[in-house]
Scaffold this motif. Sequence first.
Motif, mmCIF file in Angstrom:
data_model
loop_
_atom_site.group_PDB
_atom_site.id
_atom_site.type_symbol
_atom_site.label_atom_id
_atom_site.label_comp_id
_atom_site.label_asym_id
_atom_site.label_seq_id
_atom_site.Cartn_x
_atom_site.Cartn_y
_atom_site.Cartn_z
ATOM 1 N N ASP A 138 13.931 -39.714 -3.150
ATOM 2 C CA ASP A 138 13.223 -40.752 -2.372
ATOM 3 C C ASP A 138 13.038 -40.443 -0.883
ATOM 4 O OD1 ASP A 138 13.176 -42.026 -4.796
ATOM 5 O OD2 ASP A 138 14.570 -43.613 -4.258
ATOM 6 N N HIS A 143 8.647 -35.612 -5.711
ATOM 7 C CA HIS A 143 9.193 -36.749 -6.470
ATOM 8 C C HIS A 143 8.016 -37.679 -6.813
ATOM 9 C CE1 HIS A 143 12.306 -39.405 -7.887
ATOM 10 N NE2 HIS A 143 12.226 -40.278 -6.906
ATOM 11 N N HIS A 145 5.734 -42.731 -6.533
ATOM 12 C CA HIS A 145 6.836 -43.223 -7.351
ATOM 13 C C HIS A 145 6.422 -44.206 -8.456
ATOM 14 C CE1 HIS A 145 11.027 -44.029 -8.253
ATOM 15 N NE2 HIS A 145 11.425 -43.261 -7.258
HETATM 16 ZN ZN LIG Z 1 13.184 -42.207 -6.858
#
Ligand SMILES: [Zn+2]
Length: 279
Positions: free
Chosen positions: A62, A165, A169
């Motif tokens: 994150d 990532h 998200h």
């Molecule tokens: Zn995450």
Amino acid sequence: MVSDETPIHVKNLYEARSISEFKEDLDFLLENYKPISLLQLIEITQNRTKLSENYFHLTFDDGLKELATIVAPILKEKNIPATFFINTDFLDNKALFYRFKESVLVEKYEAKGLLDFDSEKENEIDELAVLLGEDFDEFLKQEQPYLNSEDVIELIKQGFTIGGHSKNHPRYENISLDEQIAQTIESVELLVEKFNLNYKVFAFPFTDDGVGREFFNKIAGKLDLTFGTAGLKKDVVKNNLQRIPMEENKKGIEIIKSQYLYYFFKMFVGKNTIRRNDK
Ligand SMILES: [Zn+2]
């Protein structure tokens, strides 16, 4: 998230590990396993090297700023390598993850029911924020919850590794295969180009549950390693490694012990390998 004070964008989702708890976890890991770098992990996985020792590699998802201010200095001190997985839409505080928006709204307006929202409801969160007069751009400017590019450059200089990532998200099981691929490849490519990386790694946002073989076939050869969060498990996709999530409100030693117990228990029923549907 490691901090003695959980910031409001995280507070209603999970509790941060305190600095002393984090250090205790690291000491437990160092006593029982040897830390290795991402590049060593890539090599071990690709060459299917037989391991003579027990290793660990730490990763953090994150891209929050506490990675630079709190986590990295502690890891440096203990000489532990780590990889930080970044959402490219949020890097430099350009936007806020919808779950963090929920946590902010819950905290400020005591709107507990909000946490039932899921990814398709992001527009509703934004609409609600407008109604409440909450300005997330202002929040981003004031709080600077994420790493910025200079932080990332500094982390790389210190020897840490970074990976994608996704862009913003999403929950992968809720988006199309094309969107899964775009979210994956574009986030990694952007980081590789911007920070001149000679490796390509990716951690699935939330989970890789429901991600089928077709996805892995389509990205084959494009990334060195991908990471899920299913705990101590094998995966039919050889370069998709499962990680042990440490967000639970328990000591690291307890989390890891229960992962082993669960693993040995399932060994008898043959359920330690994640199988994947064709699509
Ligand atoms: Zn995450």
